[in-house]
Design an enzyme around this catalytic site. Sequence first.
Site, PDB file in Angstrom:
ATOM      1  N   GLU A 120      -3.460 -17.794   6.483  1.00  0.00           N
ATOM      2  CA  GLU A 120      -3.430 -16.381   6.089  1.00  0.00           C
ATOM      3  C   GLU A 120      -3.853 -15.479   7.245  1.00  0.00           C
ATOM      4  OE1 GLU A 120      -1.611 -16.113   3.566  1.00  0.00           O
ATOM      5  OE2 GLU A 120      -2.919 -15.382   1.974  1.00  0.00           O
ATOM      6  N   THR A 168       1.067  -7.204   3.955  1.00  0.00           N
ATOM      7  CA  THR A 168      -0.379  -7.242   3.706  1.00  0.00           C
ATOM      8  C   THR A 168      -1.119  -6.503   4.812  1.00  0.00           C
ATOM      9  OG1 THR A 168      -0.118  -9.347   2.584  1.00  0.00           O
ATOM     10  CG2 THR A 168      -2.331  -8.803   3.339  1.00  0.00           C
TER      11      THR A 168
HETATM   12  N1  HSE Z   1      -6.917  -9.667  -0.977  1.00  0.00           N
HETATM   13  C1  HSE Z   1      -5.773  -9.539  -0.123  1.00  0.00           C
HETATM   14  C2  HSE Z   1      -5.401  -8.091  -0.023  1.00  0.00           C
HETATM   15  C3  HSE Z   1      -4.644 -10.328  -0.727  1.00  0.00           C
HETATM   16  O1  HSE Z   1      -5.329  -7.443  -1.054  1.00  0.00           O
HETATM   17  O2  HSE Z   1      -5.209  -7.598   1.071  1.00  0.00           O
HETATM   18  C4  HSE Z   1      -3.390 -10.249   0.060  1.00  0.00           C
HETATM   19  O3  HSE Z   1      -2.387 -11.003  -0.570  1.00  0.00           O
END
Ligand code: HSE
Length: 292
Positions: A120, A168
Amino acid sequence: MVTVRAPATSANLGSGFDVFGVALDRPADVVRVEPAERTTIEVTGTGSEYIPTDPAGNTAGVVARELDAPARIRIDKGIRPASGLGSSAASAAAAALGLNRVYDLGYDRRSLVAVAAEGERAVSGHAHEDNVAPALLGGFTAATGDAVRHTPADVPLVVCLPDQAVSTRDAREVVPRSVDIDDYVETAGSAATLVLGMVRDDPELVGRGFRESAVTPARAALIDGYDRVREAALAAGATGVTVSGAGPGVLAACRDGNRRRVAAAMVEGFREAGVDARAYQTRTGNGAELFE
Ligand code: HSE
């Protein structure tokens, strides 16, 4: 060679930004892993043209590097990238589980969460565990950095996916750096309510627990038609609506028996805003499954 089916996930759930996550019973990625002299990545399926095949830029490739476990990794995407449904996390989780098996590395699923989170980091700049944890463990998870808490859960959900991409990385840039004390108090109350709802499989509490007024409105502003879709879902009987992960997917908690109506209302809400969308009638599901 092993095959891994890794589920879509929905992170944040409103009140648990970067902490809460839930596995969905559909859609899913299917990933085949076999040992090789060097890591190669092949990608097919929905949105595959947007996914890097250079192992250094692919979540599954990064996991192979982290585990020092080179492999031929074939990813069949059922989860569209940049959807808010944990697409990159599913590939990372599947690779971690598959490599662990083909190289007999001896990790348990909880230990693999941190490894998959490194994937990630490669795509979003941040090693958040809130998608990889439910992708590996299933049900509902709370990932706090030092630990992952987990409970099975059975809650009906709808995820509506507009024909729009939100990365993201971009969605993290709009997150406010500080929150008002009233918002903080609301979030704490919602988070407690949501956890109780997951433990009790209670869609009313889960939907109520989505409420959050700091991060969600900033993210919602990136999604064309969000307010209209939210209102439509609530009018159709959803118990709560929020942004799924970083968006643009929109998540609704539902009572048993009204998912179809909620799904139709959400698609129609997007259509009225001039956006094509598809809805998945889903529910909390299992973690990644491994097939020999
Ligand atoms: N918690 C992360 C965000 C998840 O909201 O940026 C991304 O999929």
